[in-house]
Design a protein around this motif. Structure first.
Motif, mmCIF file in Angstrom:
data_model
loop_
_atom_site.group_PDB
_atom_site.id
_atom_site.type_symbol
_atom_site.label_atom_id
_atom_site.label_comp_id
_atom_site.label_asym_id
_atom_site.label_seq_id
_atom_site.Cartn_x
_atom_site.Cartn_y
_atom_site.Cartn_z
ATOM 1 N N VAL A 62 0.174 7.357 -6.322
ATOM 2 C CA VAL A 62 -0.574 7.744 -6.735
ATOM 3 C C VAL A 62 -0.559 9.577 -5.787
ATOM 4 O O VAL A 62 -0.771 10.292 -6.472
ATOM 5 C CB VAL A 62 -1.934 7.467 -5.768
ATOM 6 C CG1 VAL A 62 -2.974 8.180 -5.943
ATOM 7 C CG2 VAL A 62 -2.186 6.014 -6.640
ATOM 8 N N GLY A 63 0.289 9.397 -5.419
ATOM 9 C CA GLY A 63 0.180 11.082 -4.066
ATOM 10 C C GLY A 63 1.691 11.451 -4.362
ATOM 11 O O GLY A 63 1.956 12.111 -3.362
ATOM 12 N N GLY A 64 2.702 10.565 -5.063
ATOM 13 C CA GLY A 64 4.018 11.601 -5.712
ATOM 14 C C GLY A 64 5.142 11.073 -4.056
ATOM 15 O O GLY A 64 4.308 10.515 -2.832
ATOM 16 N N LEU A 65 6.415 11.690 -3.214
ATOM 17 C CA LEU A 65 7.111 10.837 -2.759
ATOM 18 C C LEU A 65 5.997 11.547 -0.928
ATOM 19 O O LEU A 65 6.316 11.342 -0.345
ATOM 20 C CB LEU A 65 8.211 12.276 -2.300
ATOM 21 C CG LEU A 65 9.434 11.702 -3.439
ATOM 22 C CD1 LEU A 65 10.548 12.296 -3.353
ATOM 23 C CD2 LEU A 65 9.566 10.182 -3.838
ATOM 24 N N ALA A 66 5.167 12.892 -1.230
ATOM 25 C CA ALA A 66 4.021 12.893 0.221
ATOM 26 C C ALA A 66 3.387 12.284 0.321
ATOM 27 O O ALA A 66 3.617 12.375 2.446
ATOM 28 C CB ALA A 66 3.708 14.921 -0.397
ATOM 29 N N THR A 73 0.895 -0.984 0.214
ATOM 30 C CA THR A 73 -0.173 -0.184 0.065
ATOM 31 C C THR A 73 0.564 1.778 0.218
ATOM 32 O O THR A 73 0.632 2.774 -0.767
ATOM 33 C CB THR A 73 -0.983 -0.047 1.152
ATOM 34 O OG1 THR A 73 -2.200 -1.133 0.847
ATOM 35 C CG2 THR A 73 -2.175 0.963 1.521
ATOM 36 N N TYR A 74 2.419 1.166 1.008
ATOM 37 C CA TYR A 74 2.947 2.452 0.410
ATOM 38 C C TYR A 74 3.469 2.830 -0.513
ATOM 39 O O TYR A 74 3.094 3.670 -0.779
ATOM 40 C CB TYR A 74 3.573 1.912 1.542
ATOM 41 C CG TYR A 74 5.015 2.333 1.731
ATOM 42 C CD1 TYR A 74 5.441 3.809 1.916
ATOM 43 C CD2 TYR A 74 6.476 2.247 1.953
ATOM 44 C CE1 TYR A 74 6.361 4.805 2.220
ATOM 45 C CE2 TYR A 74 7.226 2.800 1.901
ATOM 46 C CZ TYR A 74 7.700 4.433 2.220
ATOM 47 O OH TYR A 74 8.806 4.830 1.774
ATOM 48 N N HIS A 75 3.810 1.897 -1.307
ATOM 49 C CA HIS A 75 4.187 2.142 -2.763
ATOM 50 C C HIS A 75 2.986 2.715 -3.520
ATOM 51 O O HIS A 75 3.365 3.016 -4.104
ATOM 52 C CB HIS A 75 5.166 0.541 -3.010
ATOM 53 C CG HIS A 75 6.529 0.616 -2.618
ATOM 54 N ND1 HIS A 75 7.324 -0.536 -3.788
ATOM 55 C CD2 HIS A 75 7.471 1.060 -1.688
ATOM 56 C CE1 HIS A 75 7.844 -0.991 -2.330
ATOM 57 N NE2 HIS A 75 8.117 0.149 -1.987
ATOM 58 N N LEU A 90 11.770 14.981 1.172
ATOM 59 C CA LEU A 90 10.972 14.455 0.043
ATOM 60 C C LEU A 90 10.474 15.394 0.079
ATOM 61 O O LEU A 90 9.549 15.347 -1.182
ATOM 62 C CB LEU A 90 10.147 13.790 1.479
ATOM 63 C CG LEU A 90 10.379 12.095 2.341
ATOM 64 C CD1 LEU A 90 9.474 11.640 2.948
ATOM 65 C CD2 LEU A 90 10.720 11.809 0.388
ATOM 66 N N ARG A 91 10.125 16.566 0.685
ATOM 67 C CA ARG A 91 9.499 17.624 0.639
ATOM 68 C C ARG A 91 10.609 18.954 -0.860
ATOM 69 O O ARG A 91 9.723 18.652 -1.167
ATOM 70 C CB ARG A 91 9.596 19.252 1.476
ATOM 71 C CG ARG A 91 7.877 18.180 3.022
ATOM 72 C CD ARG A 91 8.211 19.518 4.002
ATOM 73 N NE ARG A 91 7.188 18.680 4.441
ATOM 74 C CZ ARG A 91 7.897 18.088 6.001
ATOM 75 N NH1 ARG A 91 8.972 18.754 5.971
ATOM 76 N NH2 ARG A 91 6.700 18.075 6.618
ATOM 77 N N ALA A 92 11.602 18.617 -0.663
ATOM 78 C CA ALA A 92 12.520 19.201 -1.917
ATOM 79 C C ALA A 92 12.513 18.348 -2.986
ATOM 80 O O ALA A 92 12.348 19.020 -4.050
ATOM 81 C CB ALA A 92 13.348 19.276 -1.449
ATOM 82 N N ASN A 93 12.082 17.689 -2.743
ATOM 83 C CA ASN A 93 12.361 16.514 -4.350
ATOM 84 C C ASN A 93 10.485 16.056 -4.502
ATOM 85 O O ASN A 93 11.107 15.447 -5.658
ATOM 86 C CB ASN A 93 13.049 15.161 -4.172
ATOM 87 C CG ASN A 93 14.447 15.841 -3.677
ATOM 88 O OD1 ASN A 93 15.196 16.311 -4.488
ATOM 89 N ND2 ASN A 93 14.895 15.083 -2.314
ATOM 90 N N ASP A 94 9.128 16.399 -4.047
ATOM 91 C CA ASP A 94 8.488 15.355 -3.684
ATOM 92 C C ASP A 94 8.071 16.363 -5.607
ATOM 93 O O ASP A 94 7.108 15.586 -6.422
ATOM 94 C CB ASP A 94 7.563 16.200 -3.719
ATOM 95 C CG ASP A 94 5.641 15.585 -3.346
ATOM 96 O OD1 ASP A 94 6.113 14.565 -4.306
ATOM 97 O OD2 ASP A 94 5.221 16.587 -3.397
ATOM 98 N N LYS A 95 7.917 17.636 -5.879
ATOM 99 C CA LYS A 95 7.596 18.134 -7.086
ATOM 100 C C LYS A 95 8.327 18.515 -8.475
ATOM 101 O O LYS A 95 7.452 17.993 -9.534
ATOM 102 C CB LYS A 95 7.200 19.685 -6.729
ATOM 103 C CG LYS A 95 6.183 20.469 -6.242
ATOM 104 C CD LYS A 95 4.966 19.342 -6.194
ATOM 105 C CE LYS A 95 4.381 19.911 -5.316
ATOM 106 N NZ LYS A 95 2.897 19.188 -4.658
ATOM 107 N N SER A 96 9.376 17.713 -7.900
ATOM 108 C CA SER A 96 10.593 17.213 -9.155
ATOM 109 C C SER A 96 9.753 15.942 -10.562
ATOM 110 O O SER A 96 10.699 15.655 -10.985
ATOM 111 C CB SER A 96 12.257 17.285 -9.647
ATOM 112 O OG SER A 96 11.949 16.649 -8.061
ATOM 113 N N LEU A 97 9.113 15.407 -9.410
ATOM 114 C CA LEU A 97 8.784 13.381 -10.260
ATOM 115 C C LEU A 97 7.181 13.964 -10.380
ATOM 116 O O LEU A 97 6.146 14.164 -9.817
ATOM 117 C CB LEU A 97 8.820 12.106 -9.455
ATOM 118 C CG LEU A 97 10.116 12.220 -8.555
ATOM 119 C CD1 LEU A 97 10.474 11.448 -7.810
ATOM 120 C CD2 LEU A 97 11.506 12.360 -9.633
ATOM 121 N N SER A 98 7.150 12.912 -11.747
ATOM 122 C CA SER A 98 5.547 13.186 -12.570
ATOM 123 C C SER A 98 5.428 12.168 -12.039
ATOM 124 O O SER A 98 3.939 11.900 -12.360
ATOM 125 C CB SER A 98 5.380 13.716 -13.941
ATOM 126 O OG SER A 98 6.342 13.173 -14.843
#
Length: 159
Positions: free
Chosen positions: A48-52, A41-43, A84-92
Motif C-alpha cells: 500500500v505505502g511502498g518502501l517508506a 501486515t508489514y508486507h 529505502l528513501r533512495a529507492n521508494d519512488k522508483s517502484l510503482s
C-alpha cells in the motif's frame, strides 16, 4: 578474619542481586500469532505505502542491522533508511507473499523467524521483477509494537 568473611558475604549478596531477571511464563502461541500477523501486515503495508512503509516495522535502536539481498555485510539503521528513501519512488507496485514462514517465540518480547517470500516489484517504467527470497531474523517487541531487530534476506531464485 571477620572483616574478610563480611566482605565475601557482601560480594556474594551483591552478585546475587545483579543476576538477570526472570523472564517468567509467557504464551509462546500468542507471541507466534502476534509476530506472524506483524510480518503479514508489514508486507501489506509495503504493498500500500511502498518502501517508506517499512519504517514503521524497523527497530531504530543501535542493535538493529540488516543484510539485504546482494549485500555481503550488515547495514545499520541509517544505511537501510538511506537505501529505502533512495529507492521508494522508483517502484510503482510491490507484491509480497510468504511462501513459507516459521516463527519461534524466544521470550515474551523476542521471536525468531525464517521463511521464503515470493516477490513481484514493478518499477515506474512498468518493468516487473519477480524473485523468491529466503529471509531470517529476530523480531523484538517495543512499546509501539513488534519490530524487525536484525536479519538477512537473500535471493533464492529469480524466475
Amino acid at each position: 578474619m571477620k572483616q574478610l568473611l563480611t566482605a565475601i558475604v557482601l560480594l556474594w549478596a551483591a552478585a546475587a542481586c545483579t543476576s538477570e531477571p526472570e523472564t517468567g511464563e509467557f504464551s509462546k502461541e500468542q507471541v507466534v500469532q502476534e509476530v506472524t500477523a506483524m510480518l503479514k501486515t508489514y508486507h501489506h503495508a509495503m504493498e500500500v505505502g511502498g518502501l517508506a512503509a517499512e519504517f514503521d516495522y524497523l527497530d531504530q535502536s543501535a542493535d538493529f542491522f540488516w543484510v539485504p539481498p546482494g549485500y555481503e555485510s550488515a547495514l545499520d539503521y541509517d544505511s537501510v533508511a538511506t537505501i529505502l528513501r533512495a529507492n521508494d519512488k522508483s517502484l510503482s507496485k510491490i507484491v509480497l507473499r510468504w511462501d513459507s514462514l516459521k516463527v519461534t517465540a524466544l521470550r515474551a518480547d523476542l521471536a525468531q523467524y525464517y521463511g521464503t517470500i515470493l516477490s513481484s516489484m514493478t518499477d515506474t517504467a512498468q518493468v516487473t521483477t519477480r524473485a523468491k527470497l529466503v529471509e531470517t531474523g529476530l523480531i523484538i517487541k517495543r512499546a509501539d509494537g513488534w519490530k524487525l531487530l536484525n536479519g538477512q534476506s537473500a535471493f533464492f531464485s529469480i524466475p
